[in-house]
Design a protein around this motif. Structure first.
Motif, PDB file in Angstrom:
ATOM      1  N   VAL A  75      -0.749   0.555   8.416  1.00  0.00           N
ATOM      2  CA  VAL A  75      -1.907   0.054   8.277  1.00  0.00           C
ATOM      3  C   VAL A  75      -2.102  -1.308   9.344  1.00  0.00           C
ATOM      4  O   VAL A  75      -2.829  -1.632  10.240  1.00  0.00           O
ATOM      5  CB  VAL A  75      -2.248  -0.655   6.752  1.00  0.00           C
ATOM      6  N   ASP A 101       2.147  -0.003   4.562  1.00  0.00           N
ATOM      7  CA  ASP A 101       1.935  -1.217   5.262  1.00  0.00           C
ATOM      8  C   ASP A 101       1.942  -1.324   6.683  1.00  0.00           C
ATOM      9  O   ASP A 101       1.105  -1.419   7.473  1.00  0.00           O
ATOM     10  CB  ASP A 101       2.751  -2.427   4.732  1.00  0.00           C
ATOM     11  N   THR A 156       0.888  -1.271   0.101  1.00  0.00           N
ATOM     12  CA  THR A 156      -0.097   0.031  -0.047  1.00  0.00           C
ATOM     13  C   THR A 156       0.843   1.234   0.068  1.00  0.00           C
ATOM     14  O   THR A 156       0.275   2.573  -0.446  1.00  0.00           O
ATOM     15  CB  THR A 156      -0.851   0.162   1.241  1.00  0.00           C
TER      16      THR A 156
END
Length: 85
Positions: free
Chosen positions: A13, A10, A7
């Motif tokens: 997240v 990461d 992403t």
């Protein structure tokens, strides 16, 4: 410049997901909680967080899961004073 991970963010997240999962598990009835799983999540979260930010992630997660709760009370619960957040 290629993005890092899948992403591009990461680690953030995963950190937020772990914090949210831990807070959600803590809110279950004690008989429904898996202490071993919670301990493992806490270890993963601590390893993934910047030093000194674990409680901040947990407070933010609790605020997300309880949007009508008093944010100041939640942050104090995790060791923050009003002037710190």
């Amino acid at each position: 410049m290629p993005k890092k991970g899948i992403t591009g963010h990461d680690e953030w997240v995963i950190t937020e997901a772990l914090a949210t999962a831990l807070v959600a598990l803590e809110q279950l009835e004690p008989t429904q909680q898996s202490r071993q799983q919670m301990d493992d999540i806490r270890k993963l979260l601590a390893a993934n967080c910047q030093p000194g930010t674990l409680n901040l992630h947990l407070a933010q997660a609790k605020c997300r899961l309880n949007p009508h709760a008093d944010r100041a009370v939640i942050y104090r619960e995790y060791g923050f004073e009003d002037r710190e957040v």
